[in-house]
Design a protein around this motif. Structure first.
Motif, PDB file in Angstrom:
ATOM      1  N   CYS A  78       4.885  -5.321   3.592  1.00 32.73           N
ATOM      2  CA  CYS A  78       3.856  -4.273   3.637  1.00 32.73           C
ATOM      3  C   CYS A  78       2.812  -4.688   2.611  1.00 32.73           C
ATOM      4  O   CYS A  78       3.157  -4.959   1.456  1.00 32.73           O
ATOM      5  CB  CYS A  78       4.448  -2.922   3.301  1.00 32.73           C
ATOM      6  N   PHE A  79       1.546  -4.770   2.996  1.00 37.26           N
ATOM      7  CA  PHE A  79       0.557  -5.396   2.128  1.00 37.26           C
ATOM      8  C   PHE A  79       0.302  -4.634   0.834  1.00 37.26           C
ATOM      9  O   PHE A  79      -0.165  -5.225  -0.131  1.00 37.26           O
ATOM     10  CB  PHE A  79      -0.761  -5.579   2.889  1.00 37.26           C
ATOM     11  N   GLY A  80       0.635  -3.369   0.763  1.00 35.77           N
ATOM     12  CA  GLY A  80       0.489  -2.641  -0.491  1.00 35.77           C
ATOM     13  C   GLY A  80       1.630  -2.874  -1.465  1.00 35.77           C
ATOM     14  O   GLY A  80       1.612  -2.361  -2.584  1.00 35.77           O
ATOM     15  N   ASP A  81       2.645  -3.648  -1.048  1.00 38.26           N
ATOM     16  CA  ASP A  81       3.786  -4.009  -1.897  1.00 38.26           C
ATOM     17  C   ASP A  81       4.469  -2.800  -2.542  1.00 38.26           C
ATOM     18  O   ASP A  81       4.725  -2.791  -3.760  1.00 38.26           O
ATOM     19  CB  ASP A  81       3.338  -4.968  -3.001  1.00 38.26           C
ATOM     20  N   PRO A  82       4.809  -1.748  -1.784  1.00 33.12           N
ATOM     21  CA  PRO A  82       5.433  -0.575  -2.408  1.00 33.12           C
ATOM     22  C   PRO A  82       6.753  -0.912  -3.081  1.00 33.12           C
ATOM     23  O   PRO A  82       7.611  -1.572  -2.497  1.00 33.12           O
ATOM     24  CB  PRO A  82       5.640   0.384  -1.221  1.00 33.12           C
ATOM     25  N   GLY A  83       6.896  -0.484  -4.330  1.00 31.12           N
ATOM     26  CA  GLY A  83       8.145  -0.675  -5.054  1.00 31.12           C
ATOM     27  C   GLY A  83       8.346  -2.067  -5.618  1.00 31.12           C
ATOM     28  O   GLY A  83       9.432  -2.364  -6.137  1.00 31.12           O
ATOM     29  N   LEU A  84       7.332  -2.929  -5.582  1.00 32.76           N
ATOM     30  CA  LEU A  84       7.509  -4.330  -5.975  1.00 32.76           C
ATOM     31  C   LEU A  84       7.997  -4.481  -7.410  1.00 32.76           C
ATOM     32  O   LEU A  84       9.005  -5.152  -7.671  1.00 32.76           O
ATOM     33  CB  LEU A  84       6.195  -5.091  -5.785  1.00 32.76           C
ATOM     34  N   ILE A  95      11.825 -11.217  -5.698  1.00 30.00           N
ATOM     35  CA  ILE A  95      11.257 -10.248  -4.766  1.00 30.00           C
ATOM     36  C   ILE A  95       9.758 -10.530  -4.685  1.00 30.00           C
ATOM     37  O   ILE A  95       9.063 -10.512  -5.702  1.00 30.00           O
ATOM     38  CB  ILE A  95      11.492  -8.799  -5.218  1.00 30.00           C
ATOM     39  N   LEU A  96       9.279 -10.795  -3.491  1.00 33.24           N
ATOM     40  CA  LEU A  96       7.879 -11.130  -3.295  1.00 33.24           C
ATOM     41  C   LEU A  96       7.166 -10.019  -2.534  1.00 33.24           C
ATOM     42  O   LEU A  96       7.749  -9.399  -1.645  1.00 33.24           O
ATOM     43  CB  LEU A  96       7.730 -12.438  -2.503  1.00 33.24           C
ATOM     44  N   GLY A  97       5.908  -9.792  -2.887  1.00 32.17           N
ATOM     45  CA  GLY A  97       5.057  -8.861  -2.165  1.00 32.17           C
ATOM     46  C   GLY A  97       3.954  -9.621  -1.455  1.00 32.17           C
ATOM     47  O   GLY A  97       3.421 -10.609  -1.977  1.00 32.17           O
ATOM     48  N   MET A  98       3.585  -9.177  -0.264  1.00 33.75           N
ATOM     49  CA  MET A  98       2.567  -9.883   0.501  1.00 33.75           C
ATOM     50  C   MET A  98       1.228  -9.900  -0.227  1.00 33.75           C
ATOM     51  O   MET A  98       0.560 -10.938  -0.312  1.00 33.75           O
ATOM     52  CB  MET A  98       2.413  -9.238   1.885  1.00 33.75           C
ATOM     53  N   ALA A  99       0.802  -8.753  -0.756  1.00 36.17           N
ATOM     54  CA  ALA A  99      -0.504  -8.688  -1.423  1.00 36.17           C
ATOM     55  C   ALA A  99      -0.491  -9.460  -2.729  1.00 36.17           C
ATOM     56  O   ALA A  99      -1.427 -10.205  -3.038  1.00 36.17           O
ATOM     57  CB  ALA A  99      -0.896  -7.232  -1.661  1.00 36.17           C
ATOM     58  N   GLY A 119      -8.023   0.150   8.776  1.00 32.99           N
ATOM     59  CA  GLY A 119      -8.058   1.559   8.381  1.00 32.99           C
ATOM     60  C   GLY A 119      -8.738   1.764   7.049  1.00 32.99           C
ATOM     61  O   GLY A 119      -8.361   1.148   6.048  1.00 32.99           O
ATOM     62  N   ALA A 120      -9.753   2.645   7.027  1.00 29.60           N
ATOM     63  CA  ALA A 120     -10.555   2.847   5.814  1.00 29.60           C
ATOM     64  C   ALA A 120      -9.742   3.374   4.641  1.00 29.60           C
ATOM     65  O   ALA A 120     -10.095   3.134   3.480  1.00 29.60           O
ATOM     66  CB  ALA A 120     -11.706   3.812   6.121  1.00 29.60           C
ATOM     67  N   ALA A 121      -8.638   4.089   4.901  1.00 26.65           N
ATOM     68  CA  ALA A 121      -7.842   4.665   3.808  1.00 26.65           C
ATOM     69  C   ALA A 121      -7.265   3.591   2.898  1.00 26.65           C
ATOM     70  O   ALA A 121      -6.997   3.850   1.714  1.00 26.65           O
ATOM     71  CB  ALA A 121      -6.712   5.517   4.381  1.00 26.65           C
ATOM     72  N   LEU A 126      -6.115  -0.501  -1.991  1.00 27.62           N
ATOM     73  CA  LEU A 126      -6.027  -1.913  -2.335  1.00 27.62           C
ATOM     74  C   LEU A 126      -6.935  -2.265  -3.503  1.00 27.62           C
ATOM     75  O   LEU A 126      -6.587  -3.125  -4.327  1.00 27.62           O
ATOM     76  CB  LEU A 126      -6.356  -2.779  -1.115  1.00 27.62           C
ATOM     77  N   GLU A 127      -8.084  -1.610  -3.592  1.00 30.66           N
ATOM     78  CA  GLU A 127      -8.941  -1.832  -4.757  1.00 30.66           C
ATOM     79  C   GLU A 127      -8.196  -1.487  -6.045  1.00 30.66           C
ATOM     80  O   GLU A 127      -8.273  -2.221  -7.041  1.00 30.66           O
ATOM     81  CB  GLU A 127     -10.220  -1.011  -4.631  1.00 30.66           C
ATOM     82  N   GLU A 128      -7.461  -0.384  -6.038  1.00 33.22           N
ATOM     83  CA  GLU A 128      -6.660  -0.002  -7.199  1.00 33.22           C
ATOM     84  C   GLU A 128      -5.554  -1.027  -7.456  1.00 33.22           C
ATOM     85  O   GLU A 128      -5.274  -1.385  -8.614  1.00 33.22           O
ATOM     86  CB  GLU A 128      -6.053   1.380  -6.982  1.00 33.22           C
ATOM     87  N   PHE A 129      -4.929  -1.490  -6.396  1.00 33.48           N
ATOM     88  CA  PHE A 129      -3.860  -2.492  -6.521  1.00 33.48           C
ATOM     89  C   PHE A 129      -4.389  -3.730  -7.241  1.00 33.48           C
ATOM     90  O   PHE A 129      -3.752  -4.259  -8.161  1.00 33.48           O
ATOM     91  CB  PHE A 129      -3.355  -2.853  -5.121  1.00 33.48           C
TER      92      PHE A 129
END
Length: 239
Positions: A78-84, A95-99, A119-121, A126-129
């Motif tokens: 998941c590109f937002g890498d939740p829980g990374l 453990i790797l995250g896509m983003a 999706g605009a949301a 992602l800017e925050e990420f």
């Protein structure tokens, strides 16, 4: 190498699509897994927060403290890498995250990156990420096409034209590399790249490459004390 590919969304069709893409990208053993609860496709901060819990839950059930199934690494699909970051605290394998993996791969190619997503949301998320990683808009710009990631996954060829058009706009603004971000965008680099004048990266491919590097580093560190660094490096490259 045995890789766990964990979809932080709960849509099994996206899990299967990512697994198929991963198997075309490498010859490793890919074990797909879908989060057991949460949003079908993450598109909000609330859904991402729930997904972080779901990712930790899934990793705990599949890897646990002792990794009895022998995974070499796990990728959060998941590109937002939740829980990374939390997962890296809890489990004994990389453990790797896509983003996370993809943005640093992109910055090795060019100093300015255009990140495209669905999706605009996802744009402010992602800017925050990236800001948390010290990467502001002078280095990373995030742009989105209207279809959400799950819509793109259902009609990928239709979305490729929109992605290419948006990518060309980011190149005109100074991007030296384009990064496709999102589980639903996996594999679309092959369709977008011929229409763009700069390299186009796939987030999952970058995560697989990062997993290979992390696994090689672990192997190196495990044998280096007994055989010496030069011999360990030679053994890793030969293997």
């Amino acid at each position: 190498m045995k890789l766990l590919l964990l979809n932080g969304n709960t849509d099994p069709a996206i899990t299967e699509r990512m697994a198929q893409g991963a198997r075309l990208m490498c010859e490793h053993e890919i074990v797909p897994m879908t989060a057991r609860f949460g949003a079908r496709y993450i598109a909000s901060r609330a859904a991402s927060a729930v997904a972080a819990h779901a990712v930790l839950d899934s990793l705990a059930s599949e890897i646990g403290r002792d990794n009895p199934k022998g995974y070499d690494a796990a990728i959060i699909g998941c590109f937002g890498d939740p829980g990374l970051e939390a997962a890296r605290e809890c489990f004994p394998i990389p453990i790797l995250g896509m983003a996370d993996a993809a943005i640093f791969a992109a910055l090795r190619i060019a100093p300015r990156v255009g990140v495209l997503t669905g999706g605009a949301a996802w744009v402010p998320m992602l800017e925050e990420f990236f800001l948390l990683r010290g990467l502001g808009p002078d280095k990373v710009r995030v742009a989105a096409i209207p279809p959400t990631g799950d819509m793109i996954a259902r009609e990928p060829a239709k979305a490729a034209g929109l992605l290419a058009e948006t990518a060309r706009g980011e190149v005109a603004r100074g991007a030296g590399v384009i990064l496709l971000g999102g589980a639903g965008l996996v594999g679309l680099d092959a369709l977008v790249a011929p229409q763009v004048t700069v390299p186009v990266l796939d987030g999952l491919r970058c995560a697989i490459e990062a997993a290979e590097t992390a696994t090689a580093a672990r192997q190196l560190s495990s044998i280096a004390p007994s055989v010496g660094l030069s011999e360990a490096l030679a053994a890793t490259l030969a293997g």
